[in-house]
Design a protein around this motif. Structure first.
Motif, PDB file in Angstrom:
ATOM      1  N   LEU A 193       1.055  -0.803   0.193  1.00  7.63           N
ATOM      2  CA  LEU A 193       0.100  -0.035   0.172  1.00  7.63           C
ATOM      3  C   LEU A 193       0.988   1.293   0.168  1.00  7.63           C
ATOM      4  O   LEU A 193       2.075   1.356   1.026  1.00  7.63           O
ATOM      5  CB  LEU A 193      -0.603  -0.058   1.309  1.00  7.63           C
ATOM      6  CG  LEU A 193      -1.722  -1.197   1.239  1.00  7.63           C
ATOM      7  CD1 LEU A 193      -2.931  -1.255   2.729  1.00  7.63           C
ATOM      8  CD2 LEU A 193      -3.224  -0.999   0.648  1.00  7.63           C
ATOM      9  N   PRO A 194       0.202   2.283  -0.764  1.00  6.15           N
ATOM     10  CA  PRO A 194       1.118   3.426  -0.946  1.00  6.15           C
ATOM     11  C   PRO A 194       1.240   3.702   0.799  1.00  6.15           C
ATOM     12  O   PRO A 194       0.370   4.050   1.318  1.00  6.15           O
ATOM     13  CB  PRO A 194       0.708   4.245  -2.013  1.00  6.15           C
ATOM     14  CG  PRO A 194      -0.397   3.788  -2.667  1.00  6.15           C
ATOM     15  CD  PRO A 194      -0.861   2.122  -1.672  1.00  6.15           C
ATOM     16  N   LYS A 195       1.738   5.226   0.824  1.00  2.62           N
ATOM     17  CA  LYS A 195       2.314   5.607   2.284  1.00  2.62           C
ATOM     18  C   LYS A 195       0.862   6.838   2.516  1.00  2.62           C
ATOM     19  O   LYS A 195       0.928   7.701   1.174  1.00  2.62           O
ATOM     20  CB  LYS A 195       3.680   6.487   2.109  1.00  2.62           C
ATOM     21  CG  LYS A 195       5.189   5.612   2.456  1.00  2.62           C
ATOM     22  CD  LYS A 195       5.637   6.111   2.704  1.00  2.62           C
ATOM     23  CE  LYS A 195       7.071   5.486   3.635  1.00  2.62           C
ATOM     24  NZ  LYS A 195       8.558   4.971   2.637  1.00  2.62           N
ATOM     25  N   LEU A 196       0.756   6.685   2.663  1.00  2.00           N
ATOM     26  CA  LEU A 196      -0.694   7.943   3.294  1.00  2.00           C
ATOM     27  C   LEU A 196      -0.501   9.808   2.743  1.00  2.00           C
ATOM     28  O   LEU A 196      -0.548  10.252   2.226  1.00  2.00           O
ATOM     29  CB  LEU A 196      -1.050   8.578   4.649  1.00  2.00           C
ATOM     30  CG  LEU A 196      -1.765   9.179   4.805  1.00  2.00           C
ATOM     31  CD1 LEU A 196      -3.734   8.508   3.917  1.00  2.00           C
ATOM     32  CD2 LEU A 196      -2.845   8.978   6.213  1.00  2.00           C
ATOM     33  N   LYS A 197       1.180   9.690   3.655  1.00  2.00           N
ATOM     34  CA  LYS A 197       1.473  11.139   2.066  1.00  2.00           C
ATOM     35  C   LYS A 197       2.294  11.293   1.681  1.00  2.00           C
ATOM     36  O   LYS A 197       1.493  12.143   0.687  1.00  2.00           O
ATOM     37  CB  LYS A 197       2.489  11.504   3.434  1.00  2.00           C
ATOM     38  CG  LYS A 197       3.535  13.221   3.304  1.00  2.00           C
ATOM     39  CD  LYS A 197       4.318  13.565   4.082  1.00  2.00           C
ATOM     40  CE  LYS A 197       5.031  14.615   3.541  1.00  2.00           C
ATOM     41  NZ  LYS A 197       5.251  15.724   4.592  1.00  2.00           N
ATOM     42  N   ASP A 198       2.212  10.485   0.642  1.00  2.00           N
ATOM     43  CA  ASP A 198       2.510  10.070  -0.717  1.00  2.00           C
ATOM     44  C   ASP A 198       0.624  10.362  -1.393  1.00  2.00           C
ATOM     45  O   ASP A 198       0.538  11.012  -2.397  1.00  2.00           O
ATOM     46  CB  ASP A 198       3.214   9.031  -1.190  1.00  2.00           C
ATOM     47  CG  ASP A 198       4.562   9.007  -0.443  1.00  2.00           C
ATOM     48  OD1 ASP A 198       5.152   9.660  -0.111  1.00  2.00           O
ATOM     49  OD2 ASP A 198       5.308   7.828  -0.798  1.00  2.00           O
ATOM     50  N   LEU A 199       0.046   9.709  -1.056  1.00  2.00           N
ATOM     51  CA  LEU A 199      -1.269   9.114  -1.236  1.00  2.00           C
ATOM     52  C   LEU A 199      -2.051  11.186  -1.078  1.00  2.00           C
ATOM     53  O   LEU A 199      -2.335  11.400  -2.228  1.00  2.00           O
ATOM     54  CB  LEU A 199      -2.073   8.682  -0.479  1.00  2.00           C
ATOM     55  CG  LEU A 199      -2.046   7.373  -0.602  1.00  2.00           C
ATOM     56  CD1 LEU A 199      -2.873   6.461  -0.157  1.00  2.00           C
ATOM     57  CD2 LEU A 199      -2.600   6.854  -2.599  1.00  2.00           C
ATOM     58  N   GLN A 200      -1.741  11.656  -0.496  1.00  2.00           N
ATOM     59  CA  GLN A 200      -2.321  13.215   0.262  1.00  2.00           C
ATOM     60  C   GLN A 200      -1.609  14.360  -0.759  1.00  2.00           C
ATOM     61  O   GLN A 200      -3.100  14.852  -1.427  1.00  2.00           O
ATOM     62  CB  GLN A 200      -1.668  13.584   1.380  1.00  2.00           C
ATOM     63  CG  GLN A 200      -2.917  12.735   2.249  1.00  2.00           C
ATOM     64  CD  GLN A 200      -2.822  13.536   3.746  1.00  2.00           C
ATOM     65  OE1 GLN A 200      -1.872  13.022   4.211  1.00  2.00           O
ATOM     66  NE2 GLN A 200      -4.084  14.361   4.935  1.00  2.00           N
ATOM     67  N   GLU A 201      -0.251  13.844  -1.546  1.00  2.00           N
ATOM     68  CA  GLU A 201       0.960  14.739  -2.203  1.00  2.00           C
ATOM     69  C   GLU A 201      -0.526  14.234  -3.455  1.00  2.00           C
ATOM     70  O   GLU A 201      -0.625  15.488  -4.151  1.00  2.00           O
ATOM     71  CB  GLU A 201       1.589  14.975  -2.421  1.00  2.00           C
ATOM     72  CG  GLU A 201       2.393  14.856  -0.600  1.00  2.00           C
ATOM     73  CD  GLU A 201       3.508  14.949  -0.366  1.00  2.00           C
ATOM     74  OE1 GLU A 201       4.858  14.265  -1.528  1.00  2.00           O
ATOM     75  OE2 GLU A 201       4.431  15.009   0.322  1.00  2.00           O
ATOM     76  N   GLU A 202      -0.464  13.397  -4.020  1.00  2.00           N
ATOM     77  CA  GLU A 202      -0.553  13.353  -4.922  1.00  2.00           C
ATOM     78  C   GLU A 202      -2.892  13.606  -5.678  1.00  2.00           C
ATOM     79  O   GLU A 202      -2.772  14.561  -6.631  1.00  2.00           O
ATOM     80  CB  GLU A 202      -0.640  11.329  -4.985  1.00  2.00           C
ATOM     81  CG  GLU A 202      -1.487  11.480  -7.622  1.00  2.00           C
ATOM     82  CD  GLU A 202      -0.816  11.694  -8.419  1.00  2.00           C
ATOM     83  OE1 GLU A 202      -1.032  11.608  -9.362  1.00  2.00           O
ATOM     84  OE2 GLU A 202       0.936  11.595  -8.057  1.00  2.00           O
TER      85      GLU A 202
END
Length: 144
Positions: free
Chosen positions: A58-67
């Motif tokens: 699963l991708p990191k939450l911070k990476d998901l938020q930035e995307e």
């Protein structure tokens, strides 16, 4: 006269976004409002609600938020609202809860939200739109 308008956007539903654009533009023009665009990343993957297994990567939450914020910023350009009147937000959680939380935080005078066409489980409105209408402390414009 509205001073703070909240516009929740589902970045995966471009058709719903297109339906909302004229309403947001009209309200942004006739009011001195700051327009807050919000996208909510569900706190658990959608497929987990279907009983499917979680992915080990699963991708990191911070990476998901930035995307998500990057994608939201691109979508907001379609609204053709002056950037000084716009603020974007990307958060995680339950969409209806996060919409209501941000509405309180930015002291929203109006929420403009798109709704899916209803089906048997959401007889009149989509479940998120229905919850927002029920619990919001300000007027809610539902677009479909």
């Amino acid at each position: 006269m509205y001073r703070s308008i909240l516009v929740p956007i589902d970045i995966s539903e471009s058709e719903l976004t297109r339906q909302v654009i004229p309403y947001v533009q009209a309200h942004a023009v006739i009011n001195i409002a700051k327009v807050h665009f919000l996208t909510v990343i569900p706190s658990h993957p959608y497929y987990s609600t279907l009983g499917l297994a979680y992915s080990a990567a699963l991708p990191k939450l911070k990476d998901l938020q930035e995307e998500a914020l990057s994608r939201l910023n691109e979508i907001v350009k379609e609204f053709k609202i002056p950037m000084e009147k716009v603020q974007t937000h990307a958060v995680t959680g339950t969409p209806k809860d996060q919409i209501l939380k941000l509405a309180d935080s930015v002291k929203a005078d109006l929420i403009i939200i798109a709704s899916h066409r209803p089906d048997m489980t959401t007889y009149l409105l989509g479940s998120n739109a229905a919850a927002v209408v029920r619990h919001a402390k300000c007027p809610v414009l539902v677009v479909r």
